[in-house]
Scaffold this active site. Structure first.
Site, mmCIF file in Angstrom:
data_model
loop_
_atom_site.group_PDB
_atom_site.id
_atom_site.type_symbol
_atom_site.label_atom_id
_atom_site.label_comp_id
_atom_site.label_asym_id
_atom_site.label_seq_id
_atom_site.Cartn_x
_atom_site.Cartn_y
_atom_site.Cartn_z
ATOM 1 N N ASN A 128 -10.394 -0.479 -0.082
ATOM 2 C CA ASN A 128 -8.914 -0.041 -0.121
ATOM 3 C C ASN A 128 -8.276 -0.544 -1.351
ATOM 4 O OD1 ASN A 128 -6.347 -0.467 0.318
ATOM 5 N ND2 ASN A 128 -6.467 -1.275 2.521
ATOM 6 N N HIS A 184 -3.591 6.916 2.796
ATOM 7 C CA HIS A 184 -3.791 5.852 2.268
ATOM 8 C C HIS A 184 -5.271 5.490 2.779
ATOM 9 C CE1 HIS A 184 -3.984 1.652 1.016
ATOM 10 N NE2 HIS A 184 -3.690 1.182 2.637
ATOM 11 N N CYS A 186 0.948 -1.170 -0.010
ATOM 12 C CA CYS A 186 0.036 0.077 0.092
ATOM 13 C C CYS A 186 0.868 1.390 0.049
ATOM 14 C CB CYS A 186 -0.824 -0.037 1.137
ATOM 15 S SG CYS A 186 -1.881 -1.550 1.393
HETATM 16 O O1 UT7 Z 1 -3.954 -1.438 3.685
HETATM 17 C C1 UT7 Z 1 -3.610 -1.858 4.958
HETATM 18 C C2 UT7 Z 1 -4.173 -3.024 5.192
HETATM 19 N N1 UT7 Z 1 -5.120 -3.087 6.125
HETATM 20 C C3 UT7 Z 1 -5.666 -2.223 7.098
HETATM 21 O O2 UT7 Z 1 -5.373 -1.282 7.111
HETATM 22 C C4 UT7 Z 1 -6.779 -2.897 8.003
HETATM 23 C C5 UT7 Z 1 -6.727 -2.207 9.512
HETATM 24 N N2 UT7 Z 1 -7.537 -2.958 10.311
HETATM 25 C C6 UT7 Z 1 -8.822 -2.929 10.303
HETATM 26 O O3 UT7 Z 1 -9.103 -1.914 9.315
HETATM 27 C C7 UT7 Z 1 -9.834 -3.437 11.089
HETATM 28 O O4 UT7 Z 1 -8.919 -4.174 12.172
HETATM 29 C C8 UT7 Z 1 -10.751 -4.434 10.644
HETATM 30 C C9 UT7 Z 1 -11.919 -3.581 9.837
HETATM 31 C C10 UT7 Z 1 -9.921 -5.401 9.659
HETATM 32 C C11 UT7 Z 1 -11.374 -5.435 11.587
HETATM 33 O O5 UT7 Z 1 -12.102 -4.432 12.509
HETATM 34 P P1 UT7 Z 1 -12.311 -4.718 14.108
HETATM 35 O O6 UT7 Z 1 -12.952 -3.688 14.564
HETATM 36 O O7 UT7 Z 1 -10.824 -4.937 14.616
HETATM 37 O O8 UT7 Z 1 -13.049 -6.022 13.994
HETATM 38 P P2 UT7 Z 1 -12.382 -7.640 14.796
HETATM 39 O O9 UT7 Z 1 -11.597 -8.051 13.788
HETATM 40 O O10 UT7 Z 1 -12.226 -7.220 16.205
HETATM 41 O O11 UT7 Z 1 -13.749 -8.346 14.412
HETATM 42 C C12 UT7 Z 1 -14.981 -8.114 15.206
HETATM 43 C C13 UT7 Z 1 -16.061 -9.041 15.095
HETATM 44 C C14 UT7 Z 1 -15.436 -10.616 15.216
HETATM 45 O O12 UT7 Z 1 -16.379 -11.317 15.645
HETATM 46 P P3 UT7 Z 1 -16.386 -11.634 17.225
HETATM 47 O O13 UT7 Z 1 -15.248 -12.708 17.218
HETATM 48 O O14 UT7 Z 1 -16.433 -10.651 18.149
HETATM 49 O O15 UT7 Z 1 -17.738 -12.534 17.551
HETATM 50 C C15 UT7 Z 1 -15.342 -10.981 13.645
HETATM 51 O O16 UT7 Z 1 -15.660 -12.257 13.296
HETATM 52 O O17 UT7 Z 1 -16.489 -8.962 13.782
HETATM 53 C C16 UT7 Z 1 -16.523 -10.172 12.981
HETATM 54 N N3 UT7 Z 1 -16.192 -10.018 11.682
HETATM 55 C C17 UT7 Z 1 -17.119 -9.555 10.749
HETATM 56 N N4 UT7 Z 1 -18.523 -9.570 10.820
HETATM 57 C C18 UT7 Z 1 -19.470 -9.347 9.738
HETATM 58 C C19 UT7 Z 1 -15.193 -9.758 10.845
HETATM 59 N N5 UT7 Z 1 -15.144 -9.517 9.617
HETATM 60 C C20 UT7 Z 1 -16.652 -9.403 9.449
HETATM 61 C C21 UT7 Z 1 -17.470 -9.103 8.478
HETATM 62 N N6 UT7 Z 1 -18.914 -9.092 8.565
HETATM 63 N N7 UT7 Z 1 -17.059 -8.768 7.158
#
Ligand code: UT7
Length: 320
Positions: free
Chosen positions: A277, A247, A111
């Site tokens: 993204n 970004h 990225c």
């Molecule tokens: O270009 C650089 C690359 N990437 C980034 O910059 C990404 C940086 N990180 C992020 O943007 C965030 O960490 C995410 C958007 C990827 C995730 O957000 P989060 O608030 O950290 O969510 P999480 O991973 O803690 O997931 C929370 C819950 C989980 O369920 P439980 O375990 O709490 O029951 C996940 O299983 O959300 C669930 N979950 C979803 N639910 C519905 C994960 N993905 C999804 C989804 N739809 N697509």
């Protein structure tokens, strides 16, 4: 001499996929995606590929710069999703637009790739080796996503952005760029296996795997520091900057960076709502949108800041 951007272009695939569309094929929802990331929809290739998107973006940028393809001396495509191992996307662009006098190569810094490529062009121009360059960021991320992993595949999109750069008294004022290879596993995709007959038990290829929380905390701590470092180099403050092109990974990361730097969100345009993204393409696509909307005027100070896989990060300050 410095590298100055004199034209921009971009291309997004025709097929738009909304969050509701994704909810029909996996366990997710518009509410989850929008509230956690700010993304509403993304464009995914059906008939396009990385090179074809680059060629359209490049043609638009050349038109905007009022330059002929034959005049271009250097082409760099920032990408981690070129269509082939070889020829590079940059060589395909060279052939596609008829830039017969250019040297062309790809640069993979995930990225951060567009920022690194811009800085590379600056080094070539500052040293007098080349007088101009065509710098692109392009990705077909949909090809390398794990579509069974709802935690990553909903975040990314496909697209390409391009900038024509020319030697000028003004332009890039300062930059910094860094890597931390020891944290590569945080955002990784393993390429094809080695089929050399002497290699046994090589690692299986994988689609993109990401520790979202690790990347998130890396981004919110690194990006503000990197921007501040570059402003310090130029003896400037955040108040001197007109536009911050950050970004586009997650609206919450952008809000956090803006809060830490005490800058208004009005100075941080957004494209992730309709693009997702785009990795290396996110900053040049945003730049083109901002340029086409007439939001940049000559003399404006612009910050471009990227972070991502590698891990890598970099910031560039330039005069528009
Ligand atoms: O270009 C650089 C690359 N990437 C980034 O910059 C990404 C940086 N990180 C992020 O943007 C965030 O960490 C995410 C958007 C990827 C995730 O957000 P989060 O608030 O950290 O969510 P999480 O991973 O803690 O997931 C929370 C819950 C989980 O369920 P439980 O375990 O709490 O029951 C996940 O299983 O959300 C669930 N979950 C979803 N639910 C519905 C994960 N993905 C999804 C989804 N739809 N697509």
């Amino acid at each position: 001499m410095n590298a100055r951007i004199i034209g921009t272009g971009s291309y997004l695939p025709k097929r738009v996929v909304t969050n509701d569309d994704l909810a029909k094929i996996m366990d997710t929802s518009d509410e989850w995606i929008q509230s956690r990331t700010g993304i509403k929809e993304r464009h995914l290739v059906v008939e396009e590929n990385t090179a074809s998107m680059c060629i359209e973006a490049a043609k638009e940028a050349l038109k905007d710069a009022d330059m002929a393809a034959e005049e271009i001396e250097l082409i760099i495509v920032a990408t981690l999703s070129a269509d082939h191992v070889t020829p590079s996307a940059a060589c395909e662009v060279q052939a596609g637009i008829g830039a017969v006098n250019a040297v062309a190569f790809d640069l993979n810094a995930a990225c951060s790739g567009f920022v690194f490529s811009l800085n590379t062009a600056q080094a070539f121009i500052q040293s007098g080796i080349y007088k101009n360059a065509l710098v692109l960021g392009a990705e077909t991320l949909s090809r390398i996503m794990d579509w069974n992993d709802r935690g990553t595949c909903v975040l990314f999109g496909d697209g390409a952005g391009a900038a024509v750069i020319k030697a000028d008294d003004e332009g890039i004022m300062a930059f910094e760029q860094y890597s931390d290879g020891a944290k590569g596993h945080v955002l990784a995709g393993i390429n094809r296996k080695n089929n050399n007959p002497y290699v046994k038990n090589d690692t299986d290829p994988t689609y993109v795997q990401m520790d979202g929380k690790e990347v998130y905390s890396f981004a919110v701590s690194t990006v503000p520091k990197s921007i501040q470092n570059v402003l310090d180099k130029a003896n400037m403050t955040v108040e001197d900057v007109d536009v911050f092109l950050l970004h586009q990974a997650n609206i919450r990361i952008i809000q956090s960076v803006a809060k830490r730097l005490k800058i208004s969100l009005d100075k941080c345009p957004i494209s992730l709502d309709h693009c997702g993204n785009l990795s290396a393409a996110s900053i040049p696509v945003l730049l083109d949108e901002v340029n086409k909307k007439g939001m940049l005027k000559r003399g404006d100070k612009v910050i471009l800041s990227g972070f991502g896989g590698g891990l890598t990060w970099g910031t560039t300050l330039l005069t528009w």
